[in-house]
Enzyme design. Structure first.
Site, mmCIF file in Angstrom:
data_model
loop_
_atom_site.group_PDB
_atom_site.id
_atom_site.type_symbol
_atom_site.label_atom_id
_atom_site.label_comp_id
_atom_site.label_asym_id
_atom_site.label_seq_id
_atom_site.Cartn_x
_atom_site.Cartn_y
_atom_site.Cartn_z
ATOM 1 N N CYS A 135 -0.272 4.112 2.270
ATOM 2 C CA CYS A 135 -0.035 3.821 3.687
ATOM 3 C C CYS A 135 1.431 4.043 4.072
ATOM 4 O O CYS A 135 1.731 4.612 5.125
ATOM 5 C CB CYS A 135 -0.404 2.367 4.003
ATOM 6 S SG CYS A 135 -2.064 1.859 3.519
ATOM 7 N N ASP A 136 2.350 3.582 3.214
ATOM 8 C CA ASP A 136 3.753 3.477 3.622
ATOM 9 C C ASP A 136 4.722 4.329 2.824
ATOM 10 O O ASP A 136 5.902 4.402 3.167
ATOM 11 C CB ASP A 136 4.195 2.008 3.524
ATOM 12 C CG ASP A 136 3.379 1.099 4.429
ATOM 13 O OD1 ASP A 136 2.945 1.578 5.493
ATOM 14 O OD2 ASP A 136 3.181 -0.087 4.085
ATOM 15 N N CYS A 190 0.837 -1.193 0.000
ATOM 16 C CA CYS A 190 0.000 0.000 0.000
ATOM 17 C C CYS A 190 0.876 1.249 0.000
ATOM 18 O O CYS A 190 1.464 1.604 1.037
ATOM 19 C CB CYS A 190 -0.926 -0.001 1.216
ATOM 20 S SG CYS A 190 -1.941 1.476 1.362
#
Length: 328
Positions: free
Chosen positions: A157-158, A154
């Site tokens: 997300c990261d 993701c």
């Protein structure tokens, strides 16, 4: 996350017919990620007898995630497992019953609904499906070892964790190109590795990727090995045409080859699309009255913890209203 095939547990129609039975609930939530836990907080607070069947990995994908920086309320970030433990404890505080078991099949043909697990059978007036979706993996041995240690599924997300690093994205569809473009905001460079010599992504996304000076394509190649100590330091890639292998020094590897919704146990019970995602109508309702869905099990666009939690809230409110309107 929940998986399973048809179970063999048998139950007579008159079993658990009393609302007072230990196995009879107002609502059963199948799945225990942000969607399931959030929904249970709302239903339990509303004094509905609530059961969560967690599956073999209570907490879902966030239990395998390291630091989460984009979930509101934690200015310094929070580790994924800690966030999910907090949600679990908050749910239990209001009286939710949690059972760590695998759902093997369901019967949505008649009400009350029946949910079969590996060890028991549960009956409920309503059901919330929040089993999530699982990222497709590369399928090589080191992948699990480096998950959360340089491998991510993701970008939104990261991505910020990989500032000024060399990043690789694996995939050739819309998601891969969207994530690659997003990652150019942080990475020193972004290489897209695709097993073919052409992309499946939409033309507009292809144009953006080809025009981005930070993005480079490596065609007809696959990742065959991942190296590093405490975190990823390099990958080995193999050319599918000539068999040549070479090593790339990288700081992050993003796998963007799709997701599989965890819905096999609901086949022939509710409507799903051609990819297996639950179809919802009127926000969180499925085609079966009294059965609802929330989170990544139907949301293939956003796939964020906060959106899953939001859908869990919506579903819980819809369930509470539906139960009130269908009280016998």
């Amino acid at each position: 996350m929940l998986y399973g095939a048809e179970g063999s547990t048998e139950m007579k129609d008159n079993d658990f017919s009393s609302d007072n039975s230990d196995n009879y609930f107002d609502v059963i939530l199948i799945g225990s990620g942000p969607a399931g836990y959030t929904a249970s907080i709302y239903t339990a607070r509303a004094k509905l007898k609530t059961l969560i069947i967690t599956g073999s990995l209570p907490g879902g994908q966030l239990m395998t995630t390291s630091e989460v920086e984009n979930y509101p309320g934690f200015p310094n970030g929070i580790f994924g497992p800690e966030l999910m433990i907090n949600m679990k404890q908050q749910s239990e505080r209001f009286g939710t019953i949690l059972i760590t078991d695998e759902v093997t099949k369901v019967n949505f043909n008649n009400r009350p609904f029946k949910v079969f697990t590996e060890s028991s059978v549960y009956v409920s007036k309503s059901v919330l499906i929040s089993t999530g979706a699982t990222p497709r993996k590369l399928g090589i041995e080191p992948e699990q070892r480096f998950s959360g240690r340089g491998i991510s599924y993701c970008a939104t997300c990261d991505g910020p964790f990989f500032k000024d690093q060399h990043i690789v994205v694996v995939g050739g569809g819309d998601t891969a190109l969207e994530e690659a473009n997003f990652l150019t905001k942080f990475g020193k460079s972004v290489k897209i590795i695709h097993r073919r010599d052409s992309l499946r992504a939409s033309k507009i996304l292809q144009e953006r990727a080809f025009e981005n000076p930070k993005i480079e394509f490596i065609w007809n190649s696959t990742v065959v090995d991942i190296k590093g100590d405490s975190k990823i330091s390099s990958i080995m890639i193999k050319n599918n045409k000539n068999g040549e292998e070479k090593e790339l020094k990288i700081g992050g590897l993003f796998v963007a080859i799709g997701h599989e919704p965890n819905t096999s146990i609901f086949k022939n019970q509710i409507d799903m699309d051609d990819k297996g995602y639950v179809i919802v109508n009127d926000y969180t309702k499925t085609n079966v009255e009294g059965v609802f869905a929330s989170g990544d099990v139907h949301d293939y666009r956003y796939r964020q913890a906060i959106t899953a939690a939001g859908f869990g809230c919506m579903a819980a409110l819809d369930i509470e209203k539906w139960l009130a309107e269908n009280r016998k």
